[in-house]
Design a protein around this motif. Structure first.
Motif, PDB file in Angstrom:
ATOM      1  N   VAL A   1       0.863  -1.183   0.000  1.00 35.02           N
ATOM      2  CA  VAL A   1       0.000   0.000   0.000  1.00 35.02           C
ATOM      3  C   VAL A   1       0.893   1.223   0.000  1.00 35.02           C
ATOM      4  O   VAL A   1       1.915   1.261   0.679  1.00 35.02           O
ATOM      5  CB  VAL A   1      -0.972   0.036   1.204  1.00 35.02           C
ATOM      6  N   ILE A   2       0.521   2.183  -0.795  1.00 34.38           N
ATOM      7  CA  ILE A   2       1.325   3.395  -0.902  1.00 34.38           C
ATOM      8  C   ILE A   2       1.227   4.182   0.402  1.00 34.38           C
ATOM      9  O   ILE A   2       0.173   4.195   1.028  1.00 34.38           O
ATOM     10  CB  ILE A   2       0.808   4.260  -2.073  1.00 34.38           C
ATOM     11  N   PRO A   3       2.312   4.784   0.868  1.00 32.07           N
ATOM     12  CA  PRO A   3       2.155   5.766   1.936  1.00 32.07           C
ATOM     13  C   PRO A   3       1.409   6.950   1.322  1.00 32.07           C
ATOM     14  O   PRO A   3       1.953   7.639   0.461  1.00 32.07           O
ATOM     15  CB  PRO A   3       3.593   6.149   2.290  1.00 32.07           C
TER      16      PRO A   3
ATOM     17  N   MET B   1     -10.352   9.733   3.659  1.00 31.67           N
ATOM     18  CA  MET B   1     -11.599  10.300   4.176  1.00 31.67           C
ATOM     19  C   MET B   1     -12.785  10.014   3.265  1.00 31.67           C
ATOM     20  O   MET B   1     -13.795  10.699   3.345  1.00 31.67           O
ATOM     21  CB  MET B   1     -11.438  11.798   4.396  1.00 31.67           C
ATOM     22  N   ASP B   2     -12.660   8.995   2.419  1.00 39.22           N
ATOM     23  CA  ASP B   2     -13.837   8.659   1.611  1.00 39.22           C
ATOM     24  C   ASP B   2     -14.761   7.725   2.414  1.00 39.22           C
ATOM     25  O   ASP B   2     -14.467   7.399   3.563  1.00 39.22           O
ATOM     26  CB  ASP B   2     -13.412   8.056   0.257  1.00 39.22           C
ATOM     27  N   GLU B   3     -15.842   7.306   1.802  1.00 35.27           N
ATOM     28  CA  GLU B   3     -16.865   6.570   2.553  1.00 35.27           C
ATOM     29  C   GLU B   3     -16.370   5.248   3.134  1.00 35.27           C
ATOM     30  O   GLU B   3     -16.633   4.930   4.283  1.00 35.27           O
ATOM     31  CB  GLU B   3     -18.077   6.301   1.657  1.00 35.27           C
ATOM     32  N   ASP B   4     -15.663   4.498   2.308  1.00 37.47           N
ATOM     33  CA  ASP B   4     -15.185   3.202   2.790  1.00 37.47           C
ATOM     34  C   ASP B   4     -14.251   3.361   3.979  1.00 37.47           C
ATOM     35  O   ASP B   4     -14.295   2.617   4.941  1.00 37.47           O
ATOM     36  CB  ASP B   4     -14.451   2.454   1.665  1.00 37.47           C
TER      37      ASP B   4
ATOM     38  N   VAL C   1      -7.902   0.130   3.090  1.00 42.26           N
ATOM     39  CA  VAL C   1      -7.943   0.196   1.627  1.00 42.26           C
ATOM     40  C   VAL C   1      -8.635  -1.032   1.031  1.00 42.26           C
ATOM     41  O   VAL C   1      -9.115  -0.981  -0.101  1.00 42.26           O
ATOM     42  CB  VAL C   1      -6.539   0.330   0.974  1.00 42.26           C
ATOM     43  N   PHE C   2      -8.710  -2.113   1.795  1.00 43.96           N
ATOM     44  CA  PHE C   2      -9.402  -3.307   1.306  1.00 43.96           C
ATOM     45  C   PHE C   2     -10.793  -3.418   1.949  1.00 43.96           C
ATOM     46  O   PHE C   2     -11.369  -4.484   2.040  1.00 43.96           O
ATOM     47  CB  PHE C   2      -8.562  -4.552   1.560  1.00 43.96           C
TER      48      PHE C   2
ATOM     49  N   THR D   1     -14.308  -8.531   2.749  1.00 44.87           N
ATOM     50  CA  THR D   1     -14.281  -8.459   1.295  1.00 44.87           C
ATOM     51  C   THR D   1     -13.283  -9.450   0.726  1.00 44.87           C
ATOM     52  O   THR D   1     -12.334  -9.847   1.399  1.00 44.87           O
ATOM     53  CB  THR D   1     -13.854  -7.046   0.856  1.00 44.87           C
ATOM     54  N   PRO D   2     -13.503  -9.855  -0.515  1.00 47.66           N
ATOM     55  CA  PRO D   2     -12.562 -10.792  -1.156  1.00 47.66           C
ATOM     56  C   PRO D   2     -11.153 -10.215  -1.213  1.00 47.66           C
ATOM     57  O   PRO D   2     -10.176 -10.939  -1.043  1.00 47.66           O
ATOM     58  CB  PRO D   2     -13.116 -10.968  -2.570  1.00 47.66           C
ATOM     59  N   GLU D   3     -11.050  -8.900  -1.449  1.00 42.97           N
ATOM     60  CA  GLU D   3      -9.707  -8.327  -1.555  1.00 42.97           C
ATOM     61  C   GLU D   3      -8.996  -8.293  -0.206  1.00 42.97           C
ATOM     62  O   GLU D   3      -7.788  -8.484  -0.126  1.00 42.97           O
ATOM     63  CB  GLU D   3      -9.733  -6.941  -2.211  1.00 42.97           C
ATOM     64  N   LEU D   4      -9.767  -8.093   0.864  1.00 39.72           N
ATOM     65  CA  LEU D   4      -9.135  -8.135   2.186  1.00 39.72           C
ATOM     66  C   LEU D   4      -8.580  -9.532   2.441  1.00 39.72           C
ATOM     67  O   LEU D   4      -7.456  -9.701   2.911  1.00 39.72           O
ATOM     68  CB  LEU D   4     -10.144  -7.760   3.276  1.00 39.72           C
TER      69      LEU D   4
END
Length: 902
Positions: free
Chosen positions: A44-46, A150-153, A480-481, A487-490
């Motif tokens: 994951v990007i800083p 700060m988005d919804e997820d 981020v997942f 979730t499948p990505e997590l």
RNA sequence: GGGCAGUUAGCUCAGCGGUAGAGCACUGUCCUCACACGACAGGGGUCACAGGUUCAAAUCCUGUACUGCCCACCA
């Protein structure tokens, strides 16, 4: 046909667009890479703050990540590198406030809602800039997974984290002395405070005794706080102050009387040994105040001005103005004993650099002790590793001495604290004076609750504070997942594989991710973390706007090309070291790119037919010495690159590639391949072409993680001749790992190279014009060497520019010749009329002196019985060979000199 | 006050137990048919200092001197 000089811009623009269109870097959960590998490599990007554009530090950080991401993709693993940005709390809010100021507005006049709306617009713009720059930098990011703190997820993750920690009793609200930034108008956590050495003064102030005694003299660096003094403390063991404790002193400039207390904390050796105690404005004094049940008088308000409590003469003044006035007034009253210069460290805000004001207030905290324990265990058990591991000790130490984390910020830009308060229970005052309402009891909820469970009231106010931006950053590797969703990505991508960042946010971010990850997901969010240094200017100073030494990555990329820019950063990124960045270091990398370009151009020029040149399909007996040698060197280089990347030393890896490509491949192999390419033997031509294609393309692919654009371009140009799958380098995979090391080829080629170098040196020393071909007679040497050089006479002829090379069995030096000695042989260079013999004798004498010093060293080693007895066999063997070689060389040179003198 | 790095060629830095390396800068020759963003050759270092361990130390140990960074509540 390729141009003579590489021009980066069009190539970069083309591939950037092509990669994007091909959705090349997207990773799906469950995807199996072409190599069949299941375990994904995840980074994951800083997330950069949305405060503006990227700087060189970001360029380094993301280049390093890109190297590992592309490397693992090339080696056949499914890969996912998540892009994103951070809302950046205080930093971003202050950027916006500056913009507002320019429009003669403030956030208060705008109001919370409108202010946030503007922030959203700004954030969108800024994200586009940043993501665009990352793409320009060549980053192989999974663009479909872009996230924002700060988005919804991410808001869901934050709420879940808050709720969980609250449930464990690890989040609490308390009245504490906090680091208050007057300028930013908010509390800060301890690690957001920096210390700066500043020139200051020590003011010695006389506090007279109420009973007419001599009282006490206190020393302070902050006279303005004296108005809030509620005691003077002395060490009970201090003989000077025996009997003073318990007495009353008159606080100057006020009509207050304050007690003298005895407290072990006071250092008798410092200042006067008497300490003024200001519980409301100093963390230590706060504690002394608690021990002695002293009142706290707040004389400085959160906006940095003196309060009513400071008295009518000072109320309303700024703390700086108050200091001046107080010093004046004390002087006038005859109570200022003396002023001395006193340099000391001042706590300042890490965002605005203004002096921190310690203030007591109600804030939210996270209890850290329980969170830190598993993080320490993860480190100790090896489930989490830092590279270089010299960071492990300070990291562990910090976790071991951890203090509670103040997470509430009195700003607007951030995740609102999800706690609501019943107005009926707390009174109307909670609407306006929230931070003064002690013991407010809140209800945890994202939205406004329906009714109060205590009183049934239906009117609520939400906690006005927002969370520290680092609270959401701490959740990044799983938010981020879309944690807490299953979730499948997590499931597939978490825990991640590697985190790459600078040491300046080791505690601020890395440690907190580890703690949160372990507490909330039960796993270390990444098992490995590469810590790199800071990019500084060429004189080693930190880059900053105020110093005017900031380097803009875009300018560098425009000027020298992205690959060159990346490479120049990476090749200096040694573990744990800062990088002094000079523009001149990019030219070197730019030249390297050009070298790659031209060597490929050369190879392409000699590939007339569109056919696959496969090394595997080649009769290995057709390989001659230089082929075998370059293949061995090539394999050694590939192995070195892999080794270094596997231990996170990208600089060493880059250096290995640079050295191989330039010093071995170009300087020797390409020159030797020319012999066959320019000859008439079609079979030999085919062999040379095959090796050139194989080695060059493989090197380009290995280099691809470092210089993605140019290698993509050149690989594409070579593709019609290479039997490699895929549309792009990342699909072609890493070059095949080789079989044997072929030491024989390396040894024999070494001998040839030694002879070539010696002869070239001679040519140069004698100023033989480069265009002039020379005649050389060789003599002496072992039969093996003689045969070797005889077999490869064409190498010598081509590389040294020799027209005739013969062997003299009798070893007699021909007249009119100069002598080079190498590989145990003499080489007589026939130069009728070109040689000044006295000069030649001088030259030989110098050579002899050189060899003699060398010989002395090795001889003393060989004569050392202990060495022969105790050193390993291989070492003795090596020394013996060196000794023999030096002696032979010495003899030959002496011999020649004798012949010349005769 | 603690802790951690560093001190190697003019500059920036590798090397971290077996005869001192790179890039840049510098000198000389050459626009030799991939590249002058190039080729070939060259000059330049008692590896901060002092002890010690070892057959052998830039490399390991101890101490000293500087330099930088991190942590810490000394007014």
């Amino acid at each position: 046909m390729l141009e003579k000089t590489y021009s980066a811009q069009p190539v970069e623009a083309k591939w950037s667009a092509t990669w994007r269109a091909a959705d090349l870097f997207h990773g799906e959960p469950g995807a199996v890479a072409p190599g069949g590998e299941i375990k994904p490599f995840v980074v994951v990007i800083p997330p950069p703050n949305v405060t503006g554009a990227l700087h060189v530090g970001h360029a380094l950080d993301n280049t390093l990540q890109d190297i590992f991401v592309r490397y693992h993709r090339l080696s056949g693993r499914p890969v996912c590198w998540v892009p994103g940005t951070d809302h950046g709390g205080i930093a971003t809010q202050s950027v916006m406030e500056k913009q507002l100021k320019a429009e003669k507005l403030t956030r208060l006049t705008l109001g919370r809602e409108k202010f946030l709306a503007r922030m959203q617009v700004w954030t969108r713009q800024c994200k586009n800039t940043i993501l665009g720059q990352l793409e320009r930098l060549g980053c192989a990011l999974d663009w479909r997974r872009e996230a924002f703190t700060m988005d919804e997820d991410r808001a869901e993750s934050v709420y879940e984290a808050f709720k969980t920690l609250w449930g464990k009793g690890w989040i609490y609200r308390g009245e504490r002395m906090v680091n208050w930034c007057v300028h930013c108008g908010t509390a800060l956590s301890d690690i957001e405070v920096e210390f700066e050495d500043r020139k200051g003064h020590l003011w010695h102030i006389h506090y007279p005794a109420v009973d007419g005694g001599r009282g006490a003299v206190v020393a302070t660096t902050r006279p303005e706080t004296m108005l809030g003094d509620t005691a003077v403390a002395v060490n009970p063991k201090d003989s000077r102050y025996q009997g003073l404790a318990g007495k009353k002193l008159r606080l100057p400039l006020t009509d207050r009387e304050i007690p003298v207390v005895g407290d072990e904390y006071v250092d008798s050796d410092f200042g006067t040994g008497a300490l003024k105690v200001t519980p409301a404005h100093d963390a230590n004094d706060f504690e002394i105040g608690q021990r002695h049940k002293l009142p706290a008088v707040t004389v400085i308000s959160p906006d940095g001005h003196m309060t009513e409590a400071a008295g009518p003469a000072y109320a309303g003044l700024s703390r700086e103005a108050a200091r001046d006035k107080i010093v004046e007034d004390l002087k006038a009253a005859g109570l200022l004993e003396k002023v001395t210069d006193y340099p000391h460290s001042v706590a300042v805000c890490y965002r605005c650099n203004q002096a921190i004001e310690p203030l007591v207030s109600w804030q939210w905290f996270v209890r850290m002790e329980e969170l830190a324990k598993p993080a320490i265990t993860a480190l100790d058990s090896g489930r989490f590793r830092l590279y270089p591991d010299s960071w492990a000790k300070p990291y562990r130490q910090w976790l071991g001495n951890i203090r509670d984390w103040c997470i509430s910020r009195q700003i607007w830009w951030g995740h609102r604290i999800p706690v609501w308060y019943c107005v009926k229970c707390h009174g109307e005052r909670i609407k306006t004076d929230f931070h003064q309402v002690a013991q407010a009891r809140g209800v945890l909820s994202v939205a406004q609750p329906e009714s109060c469970r205590v009183c049934g009231g239906s009117e609520f106010v939400q906690d006005p504070d927002v969370l520290d931006t680092w609270f959401s950053s701490a959740l990044w590797p799983f938010s981020v997942f879309r944690w807490p969703g299953r979730t499948p990505e997590l499931k597939f991508f978490y825990p991640t594989s590697l985190l790459v960042t600078g040491y300046e946010i080791l505690y601020l971010w890395v440690a907190r991710m580890q703690m949160m990850g372990l507490a909330l997901t039960g796993e270390a969010p990444f098992p490995e973390c590469l810590i790199h240094g800071i990019v500084r200017d060429k004189s080693g100073k930190k880059m900053s706007k105020s110093l005017g030494n900031v380097v803009d990555p875009l300018v560098m990329m425009d000027k020298y090309g992205t690959d060159a820019f990346r490479f120049s950063l990476v090749i200096q990124a040694h573990p744990g070291k800062d990088i002094p960045f000079a523009e001149s270091s990019i030219t070197g990398s730019r030249n390297f790119a050009n070298k790659l370009w031209n060597s490929t151009r050369f190879v392409l020029m000699h590939l007339p037919e569109a056919k696959i040149y496969s090394l595997a399909g080649l009769d290995r007996k057709k390989l001659e010495l230089c082929d075998r040698w370059i293949l061995a060197e090539y394999q050694a280089a590939l192995a070195a690159v892999r080794e270094k990347l596997d231990v996170y030393e990208p600089a060493a890896a880059a250096d290995a590639l640079y050295g191989f490509l330039w010093d071995k491949f170009c300087d020797w192999y390409v020159e030797l391949a020319k012999i066959r390419l320019q000859g008439a033997d079609e079979i030999a031509k085919n062999t040379a072409r095959t090796v050139l294609v194989e080695v060059l393309d493989g090197t380009l692919r290995m280099l691809h993680p470092f210089m993605p654009y140019i290698t993509e371009e050149l690989h594409a140009a070579l593709k019609p001749f290479v039997g490699v799958p895929g549309r792009f380098v990342v699909e072609a995979g890493l070059p095949r790992s080789g079989d044997q090391t072929d030491d024989a080829a390396r040894r024999d080629m070494g001998t040839v190279m030694e002879a070539v170098t010696a002869l070239r040196t001679l040519r140069s020393q004698l100023n033989v014009p480069p265009g002039l071909k020379i005649r050389v007679v060789s003599a002496g040497g072992s039969q093996e060497t003689r045969q070797l050089l005889d077999r490869h006479a064409d190498y010598l002829k081509a590389l040294v520019h020799i027209e005739e090379l013969s062997y003299s069995a009798d070893g007699v030096r021909p007249p009119h010749s100069a002598t080079a000695v190498a590989a145990g042989m003499s080489f007589y260079v026939m130069l009728q009329g070109l040689i000044d013999f006295s000069q030649e004798r001088e030259r030989l004498r110098k050579e002899i002196v050189k060899v003699e010093t060398e010989l002395t060293k090795i001889s003393s080693k060989m004569e050392n019985k202990d060495f022969l007895a105790r050193a390993p066999q291989s070492e003795v063997e090596l020394a013996r060979n060196q000794h023999d070689a030096a002696r032979a060389r010495h003899e030959r040179l002496k011999e020649t000199l004798t012949m010349l003198s005769a």
